[in-house]
Design a protein around this motif. Sequence first.
Motif, PDB file in Angstrom:
ATOM      1  N   LEU A 143     -30.732   1.566  -8.770  1.00 37.14           N
ATOM      2  CA  LEU A 143     -29.858   0.933 -10.075  1.00 37.14           C
ATOM      3  C   LEU A 143     -28.376   1.335  -9.630  1.00 37.14           C
ATOM      4  CD1 LEU A 143     -29.741  -0.936 -12.341  1.00 37.14           C
ATOM      5  CD2 LEU A 143     -30.125   1.107 -14.212  1.00 37.14           C
ATOM      6  N   HIS A 144     -27.809   0.218  -9.452  1.00 39.17           N
ATOM      7  CA  HIS A 144     -26.175   0.711  -9.227  1.00 39.17           C
ATOM      8  C   HIS A 144     -25.414   0.005 -10.379  1.00 39.17           C
ATOM      9  CE1 HIS A 144     -28.370  -0.232  -5.404  1.00 39.17           C
ATOM     10  NE2 HIS A 144     -27.602   0.977  -5.182  1.00 39.17           N
ATOM     11  N   VAL A 145     -25.628  -1.040 -10.877  1.00 35.91           N
ATOM     12  CA  VAL A 145     -24.733  -1.463 -12.290  1.00 35.91           C
ATOM     13  C   VAL A 145     -25.946  -1.805 -13.325  1.00 35.91           C
ATOM     14  CG1 VAL A 145     -23.342  -3.252 -13.069  1.00 35.91           C
ATOM     15  CG2 VAL A 145     -22.902  -2.432 -10.565  1.00 35.91           C
ATOM     16  N   ALA A 146     -25.357  -1.527 -14.420  1.00 37.34           N
ATOM     17  CA  ALA A 146     -25.898  -1.784 -15.648  1.00 37.34           C
ATOM     18  C   ALA A 146     -25.111  -2.297 -16.854  1.00 37.34           C
ATOM     19  CB  ALA A 146     -26.858  -0.861 -16.367  1.00 37.34           C
ATOM     20  N   VAL A 147     -25.387  -3.436 -17.230  1.00 33.52           N
ATOM     21  CA  VAL A 147     -24.703  -4.094 -18.526  1.00 33.52           C
ATOM     22  C   VAL A 147     -25.634  -4.368 -19.696  1.00 33.52           C
ATOM     23  CG1 VAL A 147     -23.252  -5.846 -18.947  1.00 33.52           C
ATOM     24  CG2 VAL A 147     -22.991  -5.207 -16.519  1.00 33.52           C
ATOM     25  N   GLY A 204     -23.814   5.470 -10.271  1.00 35.88           N
ATOM     26  CA  GLY A 204     -23.663   3.808 -10.656  1.00 35.88           C
ATOM     27  C   GLY A 204     -22.489   3.842 -11.750  1.00 35.88           C
ATOM     28  N   VAL A 205     -22.602   2.608 -12.171  1.00 37.52           N
ATOM     29  CA  VAL A 205     -21.599   2.116 -13.158  1.00 37.52           C
ATOM     30  C   VAL A 205     -22.287   1.464 -14.473  1.00 37.52           C
ATOM     31  CG1 VAL A 205     -19.555   0.719 -13.763  1.00 37.52           C
ATOM     32  CG2 VAL A 205     -19.968   1.750 -11.516  1.00 37.52           C
ATOM     33  N   SER A 237     -21.798  13.589 -12.491  1.00 37.60           N
ATOM     34  CA  SER A 237     -23.130  13.215 -11.697  1.00 37.60           C
ATOM     35  C   SER A 237     -22.840  11.820 -10.885  1.00 37.60           C
ATOM     36  CB  SER A 237     -24.273  13.017 -12.611  1.00 37.60           C
ATOM     37  OG  SER A 237     -24.544  14.222 -13.237  1.00 37.60           O
ATOM     38  N   GLY A 238     -21.737  11.191 -11.057  1.00 38.82           N
ATOM     39  CA  GLY A 238     -21.373   9.986 -10.287  1.00 38.82           C
ATOM     40  C   GLY A 238     -21.660   8.803 -11.125  1.00 38.82           C
ATOM     41  N   VAL A 239     -21.931   9.027 -12.448  1.00 41.31           N
ATOM     42  CA  VAL A 239     -22.232   7.691 -13.353  1.00 41.31           C
ATOM     43  C   VAL A 239     -20.833   7.583 -14.254  1.00 41.31           C
ATOM     44  CG1 VAL A 239     -23.725   6.757 -14.848  1.00 41.31           C
ATOM     45  CG2 VAL A 239     -24.628   8.407 -13.178  1.00 41.31           C
ATOM     46  N   ARG A 240     -20.337   6.230 -13.827  1.00 39.52           N
ATOM     47  CA  ARG A 240     -19.117   5.989 -14.599  1.00 39.52           C
ATOM     48  C   ARG A 240     -19.426   4.804 -15.701  1.00 39.52           C
ATOM     49  NH1 ARG A 240     -15.346   2.031 -13.947  1.00 39.52           N
ATOM     50  NH2 ARG A 240     -16.259   1.278 -11.840  1.00 39.52           N
ATOM     51  N   ILE A 241     -19.171   5.162 -17.028  1.00 36.52           N
ATOM     52  CA  ILE A 241     -19.498   4.353 -18.219  1.00 36.52           C
ATOM     53  C   ILE A 241     -18.086   4.037 -19.006  1.00 36.52           C
ATOM     54  CG2 ILE A 241     -20.870   4.446 -20.244  1.00 36.52           C
ATOM     55  CD1 ILE A 241     -22.591   6.484 -19.095  1.00 36.52           C
ATOM     56  N   ASN A 242     -18.179   2.640 -19.418  1.00 37.67           N
ATOM     57  CA  ASN A 242     -17.144   2.141 -20.059  1.00 37.67           C
ATOM     58  C   ASN A 242     -17.589   1.007 -21.214  1.00 37.67           C
ATOM     59  OD1 ASN A 242     -14.629   3.346 -19.281  1.00 37.67           O
ATOM     60  ND2 ASN A 242     -15.425   2.753 -17.333  1.00 37.67           N
TER      61      ASN A 242
END
Length: 249
Positions: free
Chosen positions: A82-86, A133-134, A175-180
Amino acid sequence: MSKFEFSGKTALVTGAGSGIGRSIAIALAEAGAKTVVAGRRVSELEDTAAIIRDVGGDALCVAADVTDEASVSALVGQVGPLHVAVNAAGTVLGGAVDEMDAEAFARVFQVNVTGLWLSMKHEIRTMKGTGGGVIVNIGANIGARIVRPTMGAYAASKAAVSSLTRTAALEAISSGVRINCLCPGPVDTPLSMRPGEDRAARDARVAATNPSKRVASTDEIAGAALWLASDAASYIVGQDVVIDGGASA
């Protein structure tokens, strides 16, 4: 519509059966992502997937209830890398603080807060295991920046979304997971209409109070979501990005 590139990536969108979630799912697919569309109403998800396929995109429908952890775990487990989750699943129920039914109040938090937490919990775990991921959470300018009478439960839930986003973002970025969190104002969806309002009445109300004199289109929100999910926003972490036509200014 997209200026961003997501080819070779897999994107998961909850609440993708209609409104903002649907527009974001379509935009991600147009940008090249394999898009997993999730929600409770299968017929609406299938409509979203059909639109994606009509524009040459790749879509997978998965019925899921974000308030149920087993359902969320099964959903994320089907996605693979999983690369992107919205996280766009949400609900609006109005009522004055001293009049609102306890069950309705709890339902708002169950969907908007618990559902978001469960989604992030399993998305972050999966992303950590595959290199990062993002995640883009859909909040609201109500709660993040402003409040409105009779919208106490919704505002409180969206304030919690913003706080939960910031906390998770600080925990996960190493861990390389970017969240906004993307915080829209009034958008052209049924959720923006008050009880008894039609579209024309909603538009007139917003025009009288919003500096931009109009509601946003779902495509405008989708464009902002794709930007947040793209490498163009790679140094943005744990932020509320408000898109409300100047209402909160």
